[in-house]
Scaffold this motif. Structure first.
Motif, PDB file in Angstrom:
ATOM      1  N   ASP A 181       0.856  -1.177   0.000  1.00  0.00           N
ATOM      2  CA  ASP A 181       0.000   0.000   0.000  1.00  0.00           C
ATOM      3  C   ASP A 181       0.896   1.232   0.000  1.00  0.00           C
ATOM      4  O   ASP A 181       1.810   1.331   0.825  1.00  0.00           O
ATOM      5  N   SER A 182       0.659   2.131  -0.931  1.00  0.00           N
ATOM      6  CA  SER A 182       1.464   3.350  -1.074  1.00  0.00           C
ATOM      7  C   SER A 182       2.950   3.022  -1.229  1.00  0.00           C
ATOM      8  O   SER A 182       3.807   3.628  -0.597  1.00  0.00           O
ATOM      9  N   TRP A 183       3.237   2.001  -2.024  1.00  0.00           N
ATOM     10  CA  TRP A 183       4.599   1.603  -2.402  1.00  0.00           C
ATOM     11  C   TRP A 183       5.388   0.988  -1.253  1.00  0.00           C
ATOM     12  O   TRP A 183       6.589   0.787  -1.361  1.00  0.00           O
ATOM     13  N   THR A 184       4.732   0.677  -0.116  1.00  0.00           N
ATOM     14  CA  THR A 184       5.401   0.025   1.002  1.00  0.00           C
ATOM     15  C   THR A 184       4.516  -1.100   1.523  1.00  0.00           C
ATOM     16  O   THR A 184       3.349  -1.195   1.172  1.00  0.00           O
ATOM     17  N   SER A 185       5.076  -1.916   2.406  1.00  0.00           N
ATOM     18  CA  SER A 185       4.327  -3.023   2.988  1.00  0.00           C
ATOM     19  C   SER A 185       4.510  -3.034   4.494  1.00  0.00           C
ATOM     20  O   SER A 185       5.584  -2.692   4.997  1.00  0.00           O
ATOM     21  N   GLU A 186       3.450  -3.411   5.207  1.00  0.00           N
ATOM     22  CA  GLU A 186       3.552  -3.570   6.656  1.00  0.00           C
ATOM     23  C   GLU A 186       4.396  -4.796   6.995  1.00  0.00           C
ATOM     24  O   GLU A 186       5.013  -4.864   8.045  1.00  0.00           O
ATOM     25  N   THR A 187       4.419  -5.766   6.086  1.00  0.00           N
ATOM     26  CA  THR A 187       5.221  -6.967   6.254  1.00  0.00           C
ATOM     27  C   THR A 187       6.642  -6.659   5.797  1.00  0.00           C
ATOM     28  O   THR A 187       6.838  -5.969   4.801  1.00  0.00           O
TER      29      THR A 187
END
Length: 132
Positions: free
Chosen positions: A111-117
């Motif tokens: 999401d938005s070019w990043t990941s929470e993982t």
């Protein structure tokens, strides 16, 4: 050859699942819609074009594949990470790690070019290469 087809089928299934889970899929236009159903005035046509642009921005059209050797005892760059993202950088990154005796496949939301993982360096490369 069979392994390649299985991996491709898995990718398609994972991409469809990611789209369905994010709720970004919109209903397709009716097949019965004809050119006569379209608005005739310029303002309505501009609104229709704006709606189509907004809709296309949510499609998974930014993609990149990074191939690499995940282990030192294997060669041929059989492991890979695939980023499938929309204009806002939302989508999925799918990774397949090939070893001598087994393979593993992972999917991570973006999401938005990043990941929470936590992403591997190869997954980060795939996302950065997909970014316009």
């Amino acid at each position: 050859m069979t392994t390649t087809l299985a991996v491709l089928a898995l990718l398609v299934a994972l991409a469809a699942l990611a789209v369905a889970l994010t709720g970004r899929r919109t209903a397709p236009r009716s097949a019965a819609e004809t050119p006569s159903d379209l608005p005739e005035d310029a303002r309505a046509l501009r609104q229709e074009v704006a709606a189509l642009k907004a809709e296309s921005g949510q499609s998974l059209r930014h993609l990149s594949v990074v191939r690499y050797d995940a282990f030192t005892d294997t060669g041929g760059q059989l492991s890979w990470s695939l980023a499938l993202l929309d204009d806002g950088g939302s989508g999925v990154v799918v990774t397949s790690i090939q070893g001598r005796n087994e393979s593993r496949t992972y999917a991570k939301n973006v999401d938005s070019w990043t990941s929470e993982t936590q992403l591997s360096p190869e997954e980060e490369d795939a996302i950065s290469h997909a970014r316009p």
